[in-house]
Design an enzyme around this catalytic site. Structure first.
Site, short mmCIF file in Angstrom:
data_model
loop_
_atom_site.label_atom_id
_atom_site.label_comp_id
_atom_site.label_asym_id
_atom_site.label_seq_id
_atom_site.Cartn_x
_atom_site.Cartn_y
_atom_site.Cartn_z
N GLU A 88 -59.61 -116.63 -67.49
CA GLU A 88 -58.53 -116.02 -66.73
C GLU A 88 -59.13 -114.80 -66.06
OE1 GLU A 88 -55.11 -115.29 -69.16
OE2 GLU A 88 -55.02 -117.37 -69.84
N THR A 89 -59.63 -114.99 -64.84
CA THR A 89 -60.40 -113.93 -64.19
C THR A 89 -59.58 -112.67 -63.93
OG1 THR A 89 -59.96 -114.91 -62.02
CG2 THR A 89 -62.02 -115.53 -63.11
N CYS A 90 -58.29 -112.81 -63.69
CA CYS A 90 -57.46 -111.62 -63.44
C CYS A 90 -57.38 -110.71 -64.66
CB CYS A 90 -56.05 -112.03 -63.02
SG CYS A 90 -55.99 -112.81 -61.41
N PHE A 91 -57.58 -111.30 -65.83
CA PHE A 91 -57.46 -110.55 -67.08
C PHE A 91 -58.80 -110.38 -67.79
CE2 PHE A 91 -53.42 -112.74 -66.34
CZ PHE A 91 -52.60 -111.63 -66.18
#
Length: 124
Positions: A88-91
């Protein structure tokens, strides 16, 4: 020096990354976590480390120590049967299967997952 302060270091400091890591579904001393850090320190070269970082964060550089703020790298457990990592790249979250049976099993499947995702992420 200015580029490094703004963009981060082109060299992945594994000790710095580990200091800024939280675990969800794993403990720091679980075999899978030990194997992950062993891969990062001993098996992977700088190019492969950048691939891992880009997979988990969509960026190929880490911030310098002073710029981390509240940013954390998260390693979370998942139970998919295919043994491939997720992210989960955003996190800044790397999801590792709990089903790896050995260091060799993890090594083969982890890099396969990272490399098959290459080209799908373009955050730099």
């Amino acid at each position: 020096e200015l580029e490094e302060r703004i963009c981060g270091s082109p060299v992945i400091d594994i000790n710095l990354l580990e200091r800024h890591t939280d675990y969800n579904g794993f403990k720091r001393h679980d075999n899978i976590i030990k194997w992950f850090w062993k891969l990062m320190r001993e098996k992977y070269n700088e190019v492969e480390r950048r691939k891992v970082l880009k997979f988990a964060w969509a960026a190929s550089r880490l911030p310098v120590e002073a710029n981390w703020g509240s940013t954390k790298f998260h390693i979370a457990a998942h139970n998919y049967a295919d043994k491939l990592p997720r992210a989960e790249t955003c996190f800044f979250t790397l999801k590792l299967p709990k089903t790896y049976e050995s260091y060799e099993d993890m090594s083969a499947n982890f890099l396969r997952g990272i490399e098959n995702c290459e080209g799908a992420i373009d955050g730099d």
